[in-house]
Design an enzyme around this catalytic site. Structure first.
Site, mmCIF file in Angstrom:
data_model
loop_
_atom_site.group_PDB
_atom_site.id
_atom_site.type_symbol
_atom_site.label_atom_id
_atom_site.label_comp_id
_atom_site.label_asym_id
_atom_site.label_seq_id
_atom_site.Cartn_x
_atom_site.Cartn_y
_atom_site.Cartn_z
ATOM 1 N N ASN A 148 -9.062 33.829 43.676
ATOM 2 C CA ASN A 148 -8.479 33.258 42.332
ATOM 3 C C ASN A 148 -7.574 31.750 42.705
ATOM 4 O OD1 ASN A 148 -8.898 35.046 40.422
ATOM 5 N ND2 ASN A 148 -7.494 36.501 41.032
ATOM 6 N N CYS A 170 -15.169 39.062 39.320
ATOM 7 C CA CYS A 170 -13.924 39.691 39.140
ATOM 8 C C CYS A 170 -14.203 41.276 38.490
ATOM 9 C CB CYS A 170 -13.031 39.165 37.786
ATOM 10 S SG CYS A 170 -11.398 39.524 37.526
ATOM 11 N N HIS A 171 -13.218 42.057 38.477
ATOM 12 C CA HIS A 171 -13.521 43.488 38.051
ATOM 13 C C HIS A 171 -12.867 43.829 36.965
ATOM 14 C CE1 HIS A 171 -10.091 43.670 41.376
ATOM 15 N NE2 HIS A 171 -9.784 43.978 40.306
ATOM 16 N N HIS A 200 -10.060 36.532 33.053
ATOM 17 C CA HIS A 200 -8.924 37.129 32.456
ATOM 18 C C HIS A 200 -8.492 36.608 31.081
ATOM 19 C CE1 HIS A 200 -7.093 37.449 37.210
ATOM 20 N NE2 HIS A 200 -8.471 38.032 36.839
ATOM 21 N N ARG A 270 11.105 45.270 26.259
ATOM 22 C CA ARG A 270 10.322 45.966 25.298
ATOM 23 C C ARG A 270 8.923 46.172 25.557
ATOM 24 N NH1 ARG A 270 9.167 42.562 19.640
ATOM 25 N NH2 ARG A 270 7.475 43.638 18.844
#
Length: 437
Positions: A148, A170-171, A200, A270
């Site tokens: 990355n 990527c996985h 991503h 939150r």
């Protein structure tokens, strides 16, 4: 049998995963494995793991280990990169600690944001050097990159060394699909999907179980309060965008300006956003490597589990002709027409003996393309900075980053970038002159 070269083989735990998957295929018996790393101690551990794996799995495997990259690449059919330039210490620590002084917090910092930009600047020159060696020493090899920031790295490679065949893996696509199958209580093998976007930040455009759209079921999980608390960001975004994003909530929270806010600390609680998550993971990975080394010293090898990583599947398909579909990061070239033609997209690709063949997805829903474009803008300028050495473009990339721009003033951004470039000067000689253009 083909020669497979691992660059950055000292990433022993991940290397073990890929080697175990490769050795699981009877058709790849007799494989030649060349391991390369700049750290002799880590390299030696990975070499031991490779030999133990072959013995345990009953495979014939030729293993060589070297700190000489050109020797490792000579005659390779496949080159797998898993490098981390500058390492966790000091480089990644610097990427987190200096921005923190300015009030800019991160979770992972390896894909976008100031952490992703700095990692790209360190990594791209090394990947380009590797690719140029491939062009000379093994021009027919497929260069498979796991390092990355994926999209920036692949974009730079496609510009700087276009003759070298390369894909970024990527996985996140298959990994998120497994998570969604778990949330829905259905077998992963029965979930079918079409996914596309950028690494991503790709979205499941279709998500079905036995031909039925499962998005209504995912929305019911939200309505009934059954969303895993660590995944609140992505489920919230699904409700607003209509599509589920591939990368984890902790990753996605720093690609947009909505969640990590100095003026709204309540959002951190939150959404259960784990600030400084990547340094914690790095410490765990270091501990995992130490544990693996100790186990080898006692004559044992941890259990091997098939991971489903794409690199071994690609190698198997190209060696045997077995057709497969994988998700890979490749130059757009019209695959998604409402994203820039030269950016790197993550799309389904067909793989067989002829190689990796990207498929055209078509235009994304307009709001998804617009959100993705905010990240592509940062990638484009960071790649320009890495390839040209123009210091101002590093500042420009940070200015365009959605999270950074939401938190810092222009003066703060400039000062932070100057401090980061100075701290990373050993890896970034092209940016050593303060104020350079």
């Amino acid at each position: 049998m083909a020669k497979v070269t691992f660059i950055g083989a000292g990433s022993t735990v991940f290397a073990k995963t890929l080697m175990g998957d490769l050795l699981s295929f009877p058709e790849l018996d007799g494989l030649e494995l060349s391991l390369m790393d700049i750290d002799p101690e880590r390299l030696a551990v990975t070499e031991t793991v490779a030999r133990r794996l072959a013995e345990t799995m009953g495979r014939h495997l030729t293993v060589t280990a070297t700190t000489d990259r050109r020797r490792a690449l000579d005659g390779a059919g496949y080159v797998i990169s898993m490098i981390q330039v500058g390492g966790y210490r000091p480089a990644t620590v610097i990427d987190f600690e200096i921005p923190k002084k300015y009030g800019l917090r991160q979770t992972i910092g390896d894909t976008l944001g100031i952490g992703g930009i700095m990692r790209a600047l360190r990594t791209i020159p090394v990947l380009v050097d590797i690719a140029r060696d491939i062009e000379e020493l093994c021009p027919q090899a497929l260069f498979i990159n796991y390092a990355n920031p994926m999209a920036m790295n692949q974009w730079a490679l496609s510009r700087a060394v276009p003759a070298v065949r390369t894909v970024g893996l990527c996985h996140s696509v298959q990994g998120t699909a497994r998570q969604l199958a778990h949330d829905l209580g259905i077998p992963y093998e029965e979930l079918t999907y079409l996914c596309a976007g950028i690494n991503h930040m790709a979205f499941y455009l279709r998500l079905e179980h036995n031909g039925e759209d499962v998005y209504p079921r995912l929305r019911r999980l939200v309505d009934e309060g059954r969303v895993p608390e660590w995944n609140r960001v992505r489920y919230d975004m699904m409700m607003r965008l209509g599509y589920f994003v591939t990368e984890s909530s902790e990753h996605f929270s720093e690609y947009v300006p909505y969640f990590i806010r100095r003026d709204r600390p309540d959002l951190i609680e939150r959404y259960r956003i784990p600030l400084d998550e990547y340094p914690r993971r790095c410490e765990e990975q270091i501990a995992g490597w130490q544990e693996l080394r100790r186990s080898l010293e006692h004559g044992t090898l941890p259990a091997v589990y098939l991971s489903g990583e794409y690199a071994p599947l690609i190698i198997h398909s190209m060696e045997t002709g077995t057709p497969r579909t994988v998700y890979a990061n490749v130059p757009n070239r019209g695959l998604i027409p409402n994203l820039p033609d030269d950016c790197v997209v993550e799309v389904p690709c067909l793989v067989d003996r002829t190689g990796v063949q990207p498929t055209r997805v078509g235009a994304l829903p307009v709001h998804l393309a617009a959100l993705i474009q905010t990240n592509v803008n940062v990638q484009a300028v960071a790649v320009e900075a890495a390839l040209t050495g123009k210091r101002d473009h590093v500042v420009h990339a940070a200015m365009l980053d959605p999270h950074t721009a939401a938190e810092l003033t222009l003066d703060e951004i400039t000062a932070m970038v100057d401090e980061l470039l100075d701290a990373h000067r050993d890896w970034l000689p092209q940016f050593r002159q303060p104020g350079g253009r």
